[in-house]
Design an enzyme around this catalytic site. Structure first.
Site, PDB file in Angstrom:
ATOM      1  N   HIS A  24      10.115  82.507  61.329  1.00 19.40           N
ATOM      2  CA  HIS A  24      10.110  83.459  62.450  1.00 19.40           C
ATOM      3  C   HIS A  24      10.840  82.931  63.689  1.00 19.40           C
ATOM      4  O   HIS A  24      10.270  82.768  64.764  1.00 19.40           O
ATOM      5  CB  HIS A  24       8.731  84.047  62.773  1.00 19.40           C
ATOM      6  CG  HIS A  24       7.560  83.112  62.744  1.00 19.40           C
ATOM      7  ND1 HIS A  24       7.452  82.059  63.584  1.00 19.40           N
ATOM      8  CD2 HIS A  24       6.439  83.112  61.995  1.00 19.40           C
ATOM      9  CE1 HIS A  24       6.314  81.442  63.361  1.00 19.40           C
ATOM     10  NE2 HIS A  24       5.687  82.049  62.385  1.00 19.40           N
ATOM     11  N   HIS A  78      -6.821  79.121  57.841  1.00 16.27           N
ATOM     12  CA  HIS A  78      -5.930  79.893  58.710  1.00 16.27           C
ATOM     13  C   HIS A  78      -5.443  81.124  57.953  1.00 16.27           C
ATOM     14  O   HIS A  78      -5.042  81.034  56.789  1.00 16.27           O
ATOM     15  CB  HIS A  78      -4.759  78.980  59.107  1.00 16.27           C
ATOM     16  CG  HIS A  78      -3.748  79.586  60.017  1.00 16.27           C
ATOM     17  ND1 HIS A  78      -4.022  80.610  60.896  1.00 16.27           N
ATOM     18  CD2 HIS A  78      -2.434  79.281  60.206  1.00 16.27           C
ATOM     19  CE1 HIS A  78      -2.925  80.907  61.574  1.00 16.27           C
ATOM     20  NE2 HIS A  78      -1.952  80.126  61.175  1.00 16.27           N
ATOM     21  N   GLU A  80      -2.792  83.113  58.599  1.00 13.70           N
ATOM     22  CA  GLU A  80      -1.353  83.425  58.530  1.00 13.70           C
ATOM     23  C   GLU A  80      -0.875  83.306  57.082  1.00 13.70           C
ATOM     24  O   GLU A  80      -1.306  82.431  56.328  1.00 13.70           O
ATOM     25  CB  GLU A  80      -0.554  82.506  59.467  1.00 13.70           C
ATOM     26  CG  GLU A  80       0.834  83.072  59.740  1.00 13.70           C
ATOM     27  CD  GLU A  80       1.550  82.428  60.919  1.00 13.70           C
ATOM     28  OE1 GLU A  80       1.069  81.418  61.472  1.00 13.70           O
ATOM     29  OE2 GLU A  80       2.626  82.952  61.293  1.00 13.70           O
ATOM     30  N   ASP A  82       1.549  82.306  55.354  1.00 14.27           N
ATOM     31  CA  ASP A  82       2.115  81.142  54.661  1.00 14.27           C
ATOM     32  C   ASP A  82       0.991  80.320  54.020  1.00 14.27           C
ATOM     33  O   ASP A  82       1.252  79.487  53.144  1.00 14.27           O
ATOM     34  CB  ASP A  82       2.984  80.276  55.577  1.00 14.27           C
ATOM     35  CG  ASP A  82       2.364  79.983  56.926  1.00 14.27           C
ATOM     36  OD1 ASP A  82       1.483  80.739  57.371  1.00 14.27           O
ATOM     37  OD2 ASP A  82       2.778  78.990  57.558  1.00 14.27           O
ATOM     38  N   HIS A 144      -3.080  77.511  65.939  1.00 20.55           N
ATOM     39  CA  HIS A 144      -2.434  78.317  66.961  1.00 20.55           C
ATOM     40  C   HIS A 144      -2.768  79.802  66.861  1.00 20.55           C
ATOM     41  O   HIS A 144      -2.139  80.611  67.548  1.00 20.55           O
ATOM     42  CB  HIS A 144      -0.904  78.119  66.878  1.00 20.55           C
ATOM     43  CG  HIS A 144      -0.307  78.691  65.605  1.00 20.55           C
ATOM     44  ND1 HIS A 144       0.734  79.596  65.653  1.00 20.55           N
ATOM     45  CD2 HIS A 144      -0.613  78.560  64.305  1.00 20.55           C
ATOM     46  CE1 HIS A 144       1.062  79.957  64.414  1.00 20.55           C
ATOM     47  NE2 HIS A 144       0.250  79.331  63.584  1.00 20.55           N
ATOM     48  N   ASP A 163      -2.271  73.951  60.489  1.00 18.17           N
ATOM     49  CA  ASP A 163      -0.954  73.808  61.136  1.00 18.17           C
ATOM     50  C   ASP A 163      -0.859  72.599  62.070  1.00 18.17           C
ATOM     51  O   ASP A 163       0.248  72.074  62.290  1.00 18.17           O
ATOM     52  CB  ASP A 163      -0.629  75.076  61.940  1.00 18.17           C
ATOM     53  CG  ASP A 163      -0.156  76.228  61.054  1.00 18.17           C
ATOM     54  OD1 ASP A 163       0.418  75.963  59.989  1.00 18.17           O
ATOM     55  OD2 ASP A 163      -0.350  77.387  61.450  1.00 18.17           O
ATOM     56  N   TYR A 191       8.124  70.884  65.490  1.00 19.48           N
ATOM     57  CA  TYR A 191       7.050  71.816  65.121  1.00 19.48           C
ATOM     58  C   TYR A 191       6.175  72.109  66.345  1.00 19.48           C
ATOM     59  O   TYR A 191       5.866  73.267  66.651  1.00 19.48           O
ATOM     60  CB  TYR A 191       6.216  71.211  63.988  1.00 19.48           C
ATOM     61  CG  TYR A 191       5.255  72.176  63.373  1.00 19.48           C
ATOM     62  CD1 TYR A 191       5.615  72.934  62.266  1.00 19.48           C
ATOM     63  CD2 TYR A 191       3.988  72.362  63.911  1.00 19.48           C
ATOM     64  CE1 TYR A 191       4.735  73.839  61.707  1.00 19.48           C
ATOM     65  CE2 TYR A 191       3.107  73.265  63.359  1.00 19.48           C
ATOM     66  CZ  TYR A 191       3.478  73.996  62.253  1.00 19.48           C
ATOM     67  OH  TYR A 191       2.604  74.905  61.711  1.00 19.48           O
ATOM     68  N   HIS A 222       1.689  71.802  56.518  1.00 21.21           N
ATOM     69  CA  HIS A 222       3.148  71.753  56.305  1.00 21.21           C
ATOM     70  C   HIS A 222       3.609  70.300  56.342  1.00 21.21           C
ATOM     71  O   HIS A 222       3.179  69.529  57.216  1.00 21.21           O
ATOM     72  CB  HIS A 222       3.901  72.488  57.422  1.00 21.21           C
ATOM     73  CG  HIS A 222       3.592  73.947  57.513  1.00 21.21           C
ATOM     74  ND1 HIS A 222       4.071  74.877  56.616  1.00 21.21           N
ATOM     75  CD2 HIS A 222       2.868  74.645  58.417  1.00 21.21           C
ATOM     76  CE1 HIS A 222       3.645  76.082  56.963  1.00 21.21           C
ATOM     77  NE2 HIS A 222       2.902  75.979  58.050  1.00 21.21           N
TER      78      HIS A 222
HETATM   79 FE1  FEO Z   1       0.258  79.473  61.424  1.00 21.71          FE
HETATM   80 FE2  FEO Z   1       1.622  77.608  58.910  1.00 21.71          FE
HETATM   81  O1  FEO Z   1       0.895  79.145  59.697  1.00 21.71           O
END
Ligand code: FEO
Length: 387
Positions: A24, A78, A80, A82, A144, A163, A191, A222
């Site tokens: 994004h 989380h 999100e 991903d 986040h 994250d 990051y 990640h």
């Molecule tokens: Fe906030 Fe890696 O997703």
């Protein structure tokens, strides 16, 4: 596709996204990973999943170790996608598994997937025994997203903070000491600058919340896992969360006929002469996410644009919009640019930087092509302003 044992009976079973280049708006030159962790105890636990298109890779890694239908708990740190994108397919394989998540996690997962899965909601201080280990939970709201939380596996002394402490790096190596501190810390900085920077006060609360835990490994969602540089990365997070900056300048600009470029180089010379490290970053050739990485530790942010149609160039507007959202603090700003007749761009940039709460230097502007005398005056003015 193998599972990698990172602690006794705890495995990395994530997906590697070698071709990811845009997250994004964040340029991910090195790709990324989505890290899932499988804990084989009396209960079988999976912590987080992967992006939807890597779910088969995750399932193949899990199948190396156990039959995925035997998973008892799926911890969703989380919402999100991903990290939650693999849930629908996984839950078709283990429909009786319980999803452990925060209160906002449950709301978010229900809103995303419209499924009536089995949920168990946890809060900070809650723990669940899975056999030899307890899973302990620490909510980390706005690090986040509102739902973000960390899971700590007590006997393994393993923190899985999703994250937080992540980096976008695709790699077959899994640990910080394998990839090397210079790459790991540089990617963690990028990051932080592009994902976490706005949430400094929440990061500090999260660091306080986990400070009492004995941690000998941090597995983010990640990139690589921290096992040799845990204190180093925590110290960097404290510094970044406090917006502690260095005597360093970033000069981000675009130009039409090279006059604003001449101003940018004159500004660079002033910083050089004063012994302040400076980075010249044309927005034609530098991605805005790389400018943000430099800005993470820079005290001075100088932004330049000529005036086009009573406005700044779109490349500069895009950078300012992106930077404003990431909300760096404790900076000194400088607007500059050349113009033909209106000169509105300089005032607009100055206003945006002021609204970011930056202390401002007097704007620098020059009509058409700055001659040697104009450049000399500009340098003198800026040199005076930096005293
Ligand atoms: Fe906030 Fe890696 O997703």
């Amino acid at each position: 596709m193998k599972a990698i044992e990172i602690k006794k009976n705890i495995y990395w079973v994530g997906g590697i996204d070698w071709d990811l280049r845009d997250f994004h708006g964040y340029l991910t030159q090195k790709g990324s990973t989505y890290n899932s962790y499988l804990i084989v105890d009396e209960k079988i636990v999976l912590v987080d999943t992967v992006k939807h298109y890597l779910v088969d890779e995750m399932l193949e890694r899990i199948t190396n170790i156990i039959d995925p239908s035997k998973i008892d708990y799926i911890v969703s740190n989380h919402v999100e996608m991903d990290h939650s994108g693999g849930l629908p397919k996984l839950l078709k394989i283990c429909p009786n598994a319980t999803i452990i998540t925060s209160p906002n996690g449950k709301k978010g997962l229900k809103s995303h997937f419209k499924e009536d899965w089995n949920f168990k909601v946890v809060n900070t201080g809650d723990s669940i025994n899975i056999g030899k280990n307890d899973l302990q939970f620490v909510l980390m709201p706005m690090v986040h997203w509102p739902d973000s939380m960390a899971t700590y596996i007590n006997n393994a002394k393993l923190l899985l903070p999703n994250d937080a402490f992540g980096q976008h790096v695709a790699s077959t190596t899994r640990f910080d000491d394998e990839i090397g501190w210079s790459i790991a810390s540089a990617e963690a900085a990028k990051y932080y600058a592009n994902i976490v920077l706005s949430y400094g006060s929440q990061v500090k609360k999260a660091l306080d919340a986990v400070s009492g835990l004995e941690i000998d490994m941090i597995g983010p969602s990640h990139g690589i896992i921290w096992r040799s540089h845990i204190n180093d990365i925590i110290e960097l997070y404290k510094k970044w969360a406090d917006n502690i900056v260095e005597e360093k300048a970033v000069i981000a600009y675009d130009t039409m006929w090279d006059s604003t470029d001449m101003l940018a180089k004159a500004i660079l010379n002033v910083f050089e002469d004063k012994g302040i490290t400076a980075q010249l970053m044309s927005l034609k050739t530098n991605h805005i996410s790389d400018v943000m990485t430099q800005l993470l530790t820079a005290k001075y942010i100088c932004v330049g644009s000529p005036t086009l149609n009573n406005n700044m160039l779109p490349s500069v507007a895009a950078f300012l919009t992106y930077m404003k959202g990431l909300a760096p603090k404790k900076r000194v700003g400088l607007a500059f640019g050349s113009y033909g007749w209106g000169g509105q761009s300089i005032g607009e940039i100055d206003g945006i930087l002021k609204n970011c709460g930056f202390e401002m230097l007097e704007p620098i502007k020059a009509q058409y092509i700055p001659d040697d005398e104009t450049l000399k005056q500009i340098k003198e003015k800026l040199t005076g302003g930096l005293k």
